[in-house]
Each structure stands twice: as C-alpha cells, then as structure tokens.
Design an enzyme around this catalytic site. Structure first.
Site, PDB file in Angstrom:
ATOM      1  N   ASP A 156       0.829  -1.209   0.000  1.00 42.54           N
ATOM      2  CA  ASP A 156       0.000   0.000   0.000  1.00 42.54           C
ATOM      3  C   ASP A 156       0.866   1.263   0.000  1.00 42.54           C
ATOM      4  O   ASP A 156       1.970   1.264   0.550  1.00 42.54           O
ATOM      5  CB  ASP A 156      -0.916  -0.030   1.239  1.00 42.54           C
ATOM      6  CG  ASP A 156      -2.058   0.968   1.121  1.00 42.54           C
ATOM      7  OD1 ASP A 156      -2.431   1.335  -0.017  1.00 42.54           O
ATOM      8  OD2 ASP A 156      -2.582   1.378   2.175  1.00 42.54           O
ATOM      9  N   HIS A 159       2.168   3.436  -9.156  1.00 40.01           N
ATOM     10  CA  HIS A 159       1.953   2.001  -9.415  1.00 40.01           C
ATOM     11  C   HIS A 159       3.131   1.409 -10.201  1.00 40.01           C
ATOM     12  O   HIS A 159       3.534   0.275  -9.947  1.00 40.01           O
ATOM     13  CB  HIS A 159       0.636   1.787 -10.162  1.00 40.01           C
ATOM     14  CG  HIS A 159      -0.570   2.211  -9.362  1.00 40.01           C
ATOM     15  ND1 HIS A 159      -0.729   1.886  -8.028  1.00 40.01           N
ATOM     16  CD2 HIS A 159      -1.667   2.946  -9.695  1.00 40.01           C
ATOM     17  CE1 HIS A 159      -1.870   2.395  -7.590  1.00 40.01           C
ATOM     18  NE2 HIS A 159      -2.457   3.050  -8.585  1.00 40.01           N
ATOM     19  N   LEU A 200      10.631 -20.567  -4.929  1.00 43.72           N
ATOM     20  CA  LEU A 200       9.655 -19.733  -4.209  1.00 43.72           C
ATOM     21  C   LEU A 200       8.328 -19.888  -4.919  1.00 43.72           C
ATOM     22  O   LEU A 200       8.283 -19.959  -6.146  1.00 43.72           O
ATOM     23  CB  LEU A 200      10.090 -18.249  -4.259  1.00 43.72           C
ATOM     24  CG  LEU A 200       9.070 -17.209  -3.789  1.00 43.72           C
ATOM     25  CD1 LEU A 200       8.953 -17.244  -2.259  1.00 43.72           C
ATOM     26  CD2 LEU A 200       9.476 -15.792  -4.215  1.00 43.72           C
TER      27      LEU A 200
HETATM   28  C1  IPE Z   1      -5.456  -2.700  -0.202  1.00 42.43           C
HETATM   29  O1  IPE Z   1      -5.133  -1.361  -0.308  1.00 42.43           O
HETATM   30  C2  IPE Z   1      -5.371  -3.348  -1.548  1.00 42.43           C
HETATM   31  C3  IPE Z   1      -4.039  -3.423  -2.130  1.00 42.43           C
HETATM   32  C4  IPE Z   1      -2.924  -3.029  -1.592  1.00 42.43           C
HETATM   33  C5  IPE Z   1      -3.998  -4.032  -3.423  1.00 42.43           C
HETATM   34  P1  IPE Z   1      -6.254  -0.226  -0.413  1.00 42.43           P
HETATM   35  O2  IPE Z   1      -5.522   1.054  -0.504  1.00 42.43           O
HETATM   36  O3  IPE Z   1      -7.203  -0.536  -1.495  1.00 42.43           O
HETATM   37  O4  IPE Z   1      -7.003  -0.380   0.998  1.00 42.43           O
HETATM   38  P2  IPE Z   1      -7.819   0.674   1.850  1.00 42.43           P
HETATM   39  O5  IPE Z   1      -8.839   1.263   0.938  1.00 42.43           O
HETATM   40  O6  IPE Z   1      -6.864   1.708   2.323  1.00 42.43           O
HETATM   41  O7  IPE Z   1      -8.383  -0.114   2.991  1.00 42.43           O
HETATM   42  C1  IPE Z   2      -1.687   0.222  -3.383  1.00 44.06           C
HETATM   43  O1  IPE Z   2      -1.448   1.588  -3.410  1.00 44.06           O
HETATM   44  C2  IPE Z   2      -1.863  -0.345  -4.768  1.00 44.06           C
HETATM   45  C3  IPE Z   2      -3.260  -0.675  -5.112  1.00 44.06           C
HETATM   46  C4  IPE Z   2      -4.272  -0.689  -4.294  1.00 44.06           C
HETATM   47  C5  IPE Z   2      -3.508  -1.036  -6.486  1.00 44.06           C
HETATM   48  P1  IPE Z   2      -2.648   2.634  -3.368  1.00 44.06           P
HETATM   49  O2  IPE Z   2      -3.047   2.942  -4.769  1.00 44.06           O
HETATM   50  O3  IPE Z   2      -3.734   2.166  -2.477  1.00 44.06           O
HETATM   51  O4  IPE Z   2      -1.908   3.877  -2.742  1.00 44.06           O
HETATM   52  P2  IPE Z   2      -2.495   4.888  -1.661  1.00 44.06           P
HETATM   53  O5  IPE Z   2      -2.958   4.079  -0.496  1.00 44.06           O
HETATM   54  O6  IPE Z   2      -3.629   5.603  -2.328  1.00 44.06           O
HETATM   55  O7  IPE Z   2      -1.356   5.770  -1.330  1.00 44.06           O
HETATM   56 MG    MG Z   3      -4.127   2.401  -0.494  1.00 47.78          MG
END
Ligand code: IPE
Ligand code: IPE
Ligand code: MG
Length: 234
Positions: free
Chosen positions: A8, A25, A119
C-alpha cells in the site's frame, strides 16, 4: 514460511512527488520485483502479494484501466524473470471479471513458471477474502455428505481462488503505507499471522526493510493459544 504483503501507498508516494498516481503504481512494480528477489535469497517458501482488491474496481475508471494494463505488462515481463529464477508464479482471486488480455497473460505466466521450486509467488488480483470464504462455504454446502474440517475448508478455499493446492497459513503479514488494517486480505489464512505495519510507502520498501521485518518476526514468541516457551520451560 509464508509471507503476505499488502503493498500500500503507491498513490500517496506519487502525489508527494507531484506525479500522477499511475507513476506510483509503476514504481510499485519495481519494488515488488526487488522484494521477490529478496524473498528468494531469504529462503521464503510462499510470498503472497496483494496487487488489486475486489474493492479496487471502485476506483476511477482511468486508474483501474491503467492498473489492468500495468498488471498485464508486468506479468509478461515478470513471468520470464520468475522462470529464470525458479519462481513459481500463480494468481489468486476471481478471474471472470478480468479483461481477456490479462486472463490470457495469467494463464501463460502460470504455465511458464509451473516448474519453479525456489519460491511460490502468489499475486492476488480481484481478490476478496470474504468473497472467497463465501464461495468456499457454498461449495461445502453443496456436498454435505463430506465432513467439513479445517483442512477440507482450506482445500475448497484454494479451489475457489485458483490455487493449485492449499498453501500453509500466513506466518508474517506486512503492510506498508502506514494503515493498520487488513482490507479483506487472507482473512482465513491469517488466523495466527504475526502483523507488521510500516509507515514507508510501498515504492520505497526495499530489501533492508524486508529483512528487518523478518528479523523482528524471528524474535516474536508465537504461542498459538498455548503457553510461551519461557513459561513452558519454567
Ligand atoms: C489494499 O489497499 C489493496 C491493495 C494493496 C492491493 P487499499 O488502498 O485498497 O485499501 P484501503 O482502501 O486503504 O483499505
Ligand atoms: C496500493 O497503493 C496499490 C493498489 C491498491 C492497487 P494505493 O493505490 O492504495 O496507494 P495509496 O494508499 O492511495 O497511497
Ligand atoms: Mg491504499
């Protein structure tokens, strides 16, 4: 040893640099590649990376389609690297809602890396732990003559999210980006997982951070409901 990672913070990482979220990303994919290599070196058996949740479909259309394209391209490139490094790559989650081109890439990557033994890398895409549990429960209800044990439920769960076979429970769950929640990731498999939350955004998470998490994990006293080692000895 099974490690799960909620990768995240890509969006915030990019926004802090005045870049579009998509750039975060892309940087996130590079971070994932580094951590997969670290996991091979650290002798991890199973690594499950949360790449796209079922709830992530609710993001703006442009971000979702950018993510689908990125996933597809990364799968092609990473499958080749995995093949070279003896890493078996599988995708867990639903497949019926993925764009066709991505579904083909998934099947291709799994086929190519099937023989990997260094792995088992699982990438969760269109994944929801609760949906998987519901579908496994429905499958169990459809054959009531078979006794429902934890092992059988794990096998049903593996089948619904397309695991070739059940994997061991998660030992260590890492979440980057500062949030301390599970966001519908591996709810059944994390029953006794050790949780490790780090503030660092995913694109900045490197081998040092990964090894620090492993090191901290090794110092933890996992009791599984029994008494600790010290108490047992005394
Ligand atoms: C969880 O992250 C999903 C991934 C890392 C793929 P999100 O950013 O979607 O989760 P919330 O919305 O903060 O709970
Ligand atoms: C996690 O990073 C990747 C996905 C959920 C695809 P985020 O896109 O949730 O990044 P933040 O949390 O908004 O910074
Ligand atoms: Mg996120």
């Amino acid at each position: 040893m099974h490690i799960g990672i909620i990768m995240d913070g890509n969006g915030r990482w990019a926004t802090a640099r005045a870049l579009p979220r998509t750039a975060g990303h892309h940087a996130g994919v590079r971070a994932a590649r580094r951590i997969v290599e670290s996991a091979v070196r650290a002798d991890v058996d199973v690594l499950t990376l949360y790449a796209f949740s079922a709830d992530n479909w609710g993001r703006p259309r442009t971000e979702v389609s950018a993510l689908m394209r990125l996933l597809r391209r990364s799968l092609d490139v990473e499958a080749k690297r995995c093949e070279e490094n003896g890493v078996r790559l599988t995708i867990v989650g639903r497949r019926d809602r993925l764009p066709n081109m991505l579904r083909v890439a998934v099947e291709d990557a799994e086929e190519r890396t099937r023989a990997g033994t260094n792995l088992h890398l699982r990438v969760a895409v269109d994944y929801s732990a609760r949906d998987a549990i519901l579908r496994a429960a429905a499958a169990a209800a459809a054959s009531p003559e078979q006794p429902l044990t934890r092992e059988r439920f794990s096998a049903l769960l593996a089948a619904v999210h397309h695991d070739p076979e059940p994997v061991p429970d998660v030992d260590l769950l890492i979440r980057t980006g500062g949030e301390q929640r599970l966001s519908d990731f591996l709810l059944w498999e994390c029953a006794y997982a050790e949780l490790h939350f780090v503030r660092r955004m995913w694109p900045d998470f490197g081998e040092d951070d990964f090894l620090a998490a492993l090191h901290e994990f090794q110092a933890r006293d996992r009791r599984f409901g029994a008494v600790g080692q010290q108490a047992a000895a005394g």
